[in-house]
Design a protein around this motif. Structure first.
Motif, mmCIF file in Angstrom:
data_model
loop_
_atom_site.group_PDB
_atom_site.id
_atom_site.type_symbol
_atom_site.label_atom_id
_atom_site.label_comp_id
_atom_site.label_asym_id
_atom_site.label_seq_id
_atom_site.Cartn_x
_atom_site.Cartn_y
_atom_site.Cartn_z
ATOM 1 N N ASP A 1 -25.913 -8.453 -40.400
ATOM 2 C CA ASP A 1 -25.741 -9.110 -39.109
ATOM 3 C C ASP A 1 -24.339 -8.916 -38.557
ATOM 4 O O ASP A 1 -24.155 -8.773 -37.340
ATOM 5 C CB ASP A 1 -26.047 -10.604 -39.243
ATOM 6 N N GLN B 1 -21.432 -20.390 -36.059
ATOM 7 C CA GLN B 1 -21.936 -19.298 -36.895
ATOM 8 C C GLN B 1 -20.813 -18.555 -37.624
ATOM 9 O O GLN B 1 -20.942 -18.230 -38.805
ATOM 10 C CB GLN B 1 -22.690 -18.276 -36.036
ATOM 11 N N TRP C 1 -28.123 -24.276 -33.160
ATOM 12 C CA TRP C 1 -28.295 -22.851 -32.894
ATOM 13 C C TRP C 1 -29.240 -22.560 -31.743
ATOM 14 O O TRP C 1 -29.182 -21.476 -31.154
ATOM 15 C CB TRP C 1 -28.792 -22.152 -34.153
ATOM 16 N N ALA D 1 -31.681 -9.510 -32.630
ATOM 17 C CA ALA D 1 -30.299 -9.129 -32.929
ATOM 18 C C ALA D 1 -30.150 -7.617 -33.053
ATOM 19 O O ALA D 1 -29.164 -7.037 -32.580
ATOM 20 C CB ALA D 1 -29.842 -9.816 -34.223
ATOM 21 N N GLY E 1 -20.516 -19.098 -30.550
ATOM 22 C CA GLY E 1 -20.518 -18.495 -31.889
ATOM 23 C C GLY E 1 -19.738 -19.317 -32.899
ATOM 24 O O GLY E 1 -19.703 -18.985 -34.086
ATOM 25 N N ASN F 1 -29.903 -26.998 -38.387
ATOM 26 C CA ASN F 1 -29.492 -25.739 -37.757
ATOM 27 C C ASN F 1 -30.110 -25.572 -36.372
ATOM 28 O O ASN F 1 -29.449 -25.091 -35.436
ATOM 29 C CB ASN F 1 -29.915 -24.551 -38.633
ATOM 30 N N GLY G 1 -28.539 -13.001 -36.225
ATOM 31 C CA GLY G 1 -29.926 -13.257 -35.883
ATOM 32 C C GLY G 1 -30.677 -13.839 -37.043
ATOM 33 O O GLY G 1 -31.704 -14.489 -36.876
ATOM 34 N N GLY H 1 -21.728 -13.550 -34.565
ATOM 35 C CA GLY H 1 -23.000 -14.268 -34.604
ATOM 36 C C GLY H 1 -23.995 -13.568 -35.503
ATOM 37 O O GLY H 1 -23.701 -12.526 -36.098
ATOM 38 N N THR I 1 -23.564 -7.551 -34.783
ATOM 39 C CA THR I 1 -23.077 -8.465 -33.745
ATOM 40 C C THR I 1 -21.584 -8.377 -33.468
ATOM 41 O O THR I 1 -21.118 -8.934 -32.479
ATOM 42 C CB THR I 1 -23.400 -9.928 -34.120
ATOM 43 N N ASP J 1 -26.219 -22.116 -29.802
ATOM 44 C CA ASP J 1 -25.156 -21.183 -30.177
ATOM 45 C C ASP J 1 -25.673 -19.771 -30.440
ATOM 46 O O ASP J 1 -25.054 -18.798 -29.987
ATOM 47 C CB ASP J 1 -24.432 -21.727 -31.416
ATOM 48 N N ILE J 2 -26.780 -19.626 -31.153
ATOM 49 C CA ILE J 2 -27.294 -18.285 -31.438
ATOM 50 C C ILE J 2 -27.836 -17.635 -30.170
ATOM 51 O O ILE J 2 -27.523 -16.469 -29.871
ATOM 52 C CB ILE J 2 -28.386 -18.332 -32.523
ATOM 53 N N GLN J 3 -28.646 -18.369 -29.426
ATOM 54 C CA GLN J 3 -29.238 -17.797 -28.214
ATOM 55 C C GLN J 3 -28.164 -17.352 -27.230
ATOM 56 O O GLN J 3 -28.236 -16.257 -26.673
ATOM 57 C CB GLN J 3 -30.165 -18.809 -27.545
#
Length: 476
Positions: free
Chosen positions: A338, A245, A219, A23, A242, A215, A331, A329, A342, A227-229
């Motif tokens: 964060d 998140q 994620w 991130a 996102g 999660n 990391g 989002g 982001t 979602d995170i990646q």
């Protein structure tokens, strides 16, 4: 089964801990070149590609991290076995290999084998490697093969096991893949409602330690949601990616700190000074880093109604943010650090509206907590009934980890009762002979909370500095 899932969830924290590095690199890279994503700046391209090197290899990180986390001795040979197992299965069942082995055109190979390199297979490889390590890392072979005894045997056995399991995976993986994708697509079709449901259960599972496993489904690339990646990589749909998140930011940056202030104000006058340090430390930690457990465990068990309200409000926050397509989002977690990194990324959509939403949730948390605490006389911190037991003079935020560890170790029953010591991101995870002899009160005077999932398992909530306390306890 629940205990095993807790171990998997705990083990996931090791590879997930690498995500803030991704991130940070991506966040700075996108800030340097918000339009070209590296096309207009060599420095931006360098940083973005560096961050992508972590994101693109999440399955491998999961295989290695879980193999280490679930092995008894946290040994490097377990990590190597996890990597070996992952490489064997993903190579044997890659699209090209399947086409060659089955003598069919590569275009006719089921799409599942084109997605064999994913987080689910990484987790499975890590689990298999850790189980082999736990069973065979002390095995002695005949003298002629003595060199391969013990820990050296583990990666070899893991490779052999994966060879044996590959025909099973050949038939099972397409079915599992189809089920995972169907689950992911079904949840995505729920839209904002699905995000709200996820947010609610995310908080509800924290007492059991199973939220990490939940999660990972939403994620990372286990059920096709990732979602995170996708957010960090700048792929997906702007305003949608996102959504699992974004709604956490209003809660962690505003809602829980406001709840902490309400609990401080409702504390007994003679306890306010003592409670102020506890609530302030928890509120600042939640706002800056997004680590909420020290605060949540302060009222989770003494006022479960408040925790239920907190879970519902978290779900509502994710629902609202998703409805209006406000996305950001993280990391690591939904804190200020964060958010700063982001909010300028390509997939961020009106992220600063999350701060406005946060102010609203801060007011709701403050009013609801004060009203409910007063109306129902809830025993939140600082409102407990008095007793005559001598209190330990150590604060939760005390930087003297040796003193905190010694106090907890003594309260657990010392070496006569403690079998093993481990930790995840915020908790000591302990195995004891008998949890009924533990002095809960003394532990709660130096830690945020204690959970006893079974007669032999104990979790003590410390906060982000838990690793230092765990190391001191191991030394003792």
């Amino acid at each position: 089964m629940m205990k095993y899932l807790q171990k998997i969830g705990k083990s996931l924290m090791l590879p997930i801990a690498v995500m803030p590095a991704a991130a940070l690199l991506l966040g700075i890279g996108y800030r340097l070149d918000p339009a070209g994503w590296g096309a207009n700046s060599s420095a931006a391209a360098f940083l973005i590609k560096s961050g992508a090197s972590i994101l693109d290899n999440i399955p491998i990180l999961f295989a290695v991290g879980i193999a280490v986390g679930m092995s008894k001795e946290k040994d490097g040979s377990a990590a190597l076995a996890g990597l070996v197992g992952f490489l064997v299965i993903t190579t044997l069942l890659s699209k090209d290999s399947v086409a060659m082995l089955t003598k069919v055109d590569v275009e006719k190979v089921p799409v599942a084998f084109g997605r064999i390199n994913n987080a689910f297979i990484g987790i499975a490889s890590g689990i298999i490697a850790s189980e082999i390590f736990n069973r065979f890392h002390k095995t002695q072979l005949p003298m002629a093969f003595a060199f391969f005894s013990g820990k050296r045997l583990v990666p070899i056995l893991t490779a052999a096991t994966m060879l044996i399991l590959s025909p099973v995976f050949f038939f099972v993986w397409p079915v599992v893949f189809g089920a995972l994708i169907a689950f992911g697509e079904a949840f995505l079709k729920l839209g904002p409602l699905g995000a709200g449901i996820f947010g609610f259960f995310n908080r509800l599972l924290i007492p059991l330690g199973l939220h990490h496993a939940l999660n990972a489904v939403f994620w990372f690339d286990i059920a096709g949601i990732s979602d995170i990646q996708n957010f960090l990589a700048g792929t997906g749909v702007k305003g949608m990616t996102g959504m699992y998140q974004a709604g956490f930011f209003p809660i962690m940056m505003f809602g829980l700190p406001a709840a902490a202030f309400a609990m401080y104000q409702e504390a007994k006058p003679e306890r306010k000074q003592q409670i102020a340090s506890l609530m302030l430390a928890g509120a600042v930690t939640s706002f800056v880093t997004g680590v909420t457990e020290p605060l949540e465990f302060a009222f989770m068990f003494v006022a479960p109604l408040l925790y239920g309200v907190h879970a519902l409000l978290t779900g509502l926050s994710l629902f609202i943010a998703s409805t209006f397509h406000w996305t950001a989002g993280f990391g690591f977690s939904a804190g200020l650090i964060d958010f700063s990194l982001t909010s300028g990324m390509p997939m961020a959509n009106n992220p600063f509206m999350l701060l406005v939403l946060g102010l609203g949730f801060g007011a709701v948390y403050y009013l609801l907590f004060r009203v409910l605490i007063k109306a129902l006389n809830l025993k939140t911190p600082g409102r407990e009934d008095e007793d005559n037991e001598e209190e330990l003079k150590i604060e939760v935020s005390n930087s003297n980890h040796a003193e905190v560890a010694a106090a907890i170790y003594e309260a657990l029953g010392g070496k006569e009762n403690v079998v093993s010591i481990d930790n995840c991101a915020t908790r000591l995870r302990l195995e004891v002979k008998d949890s009924s002899i533990i002095n809960d009160k003394k532990i709660k005077q130096v830690a945020a909370g204690i959970i006893k999932p079974s007669k032999t398992d104990v979790q003590v909530i410390i906060g982000p500095l838990v690793e230092f306390v765990a190391n001191e306890m191991k030394r003792l």
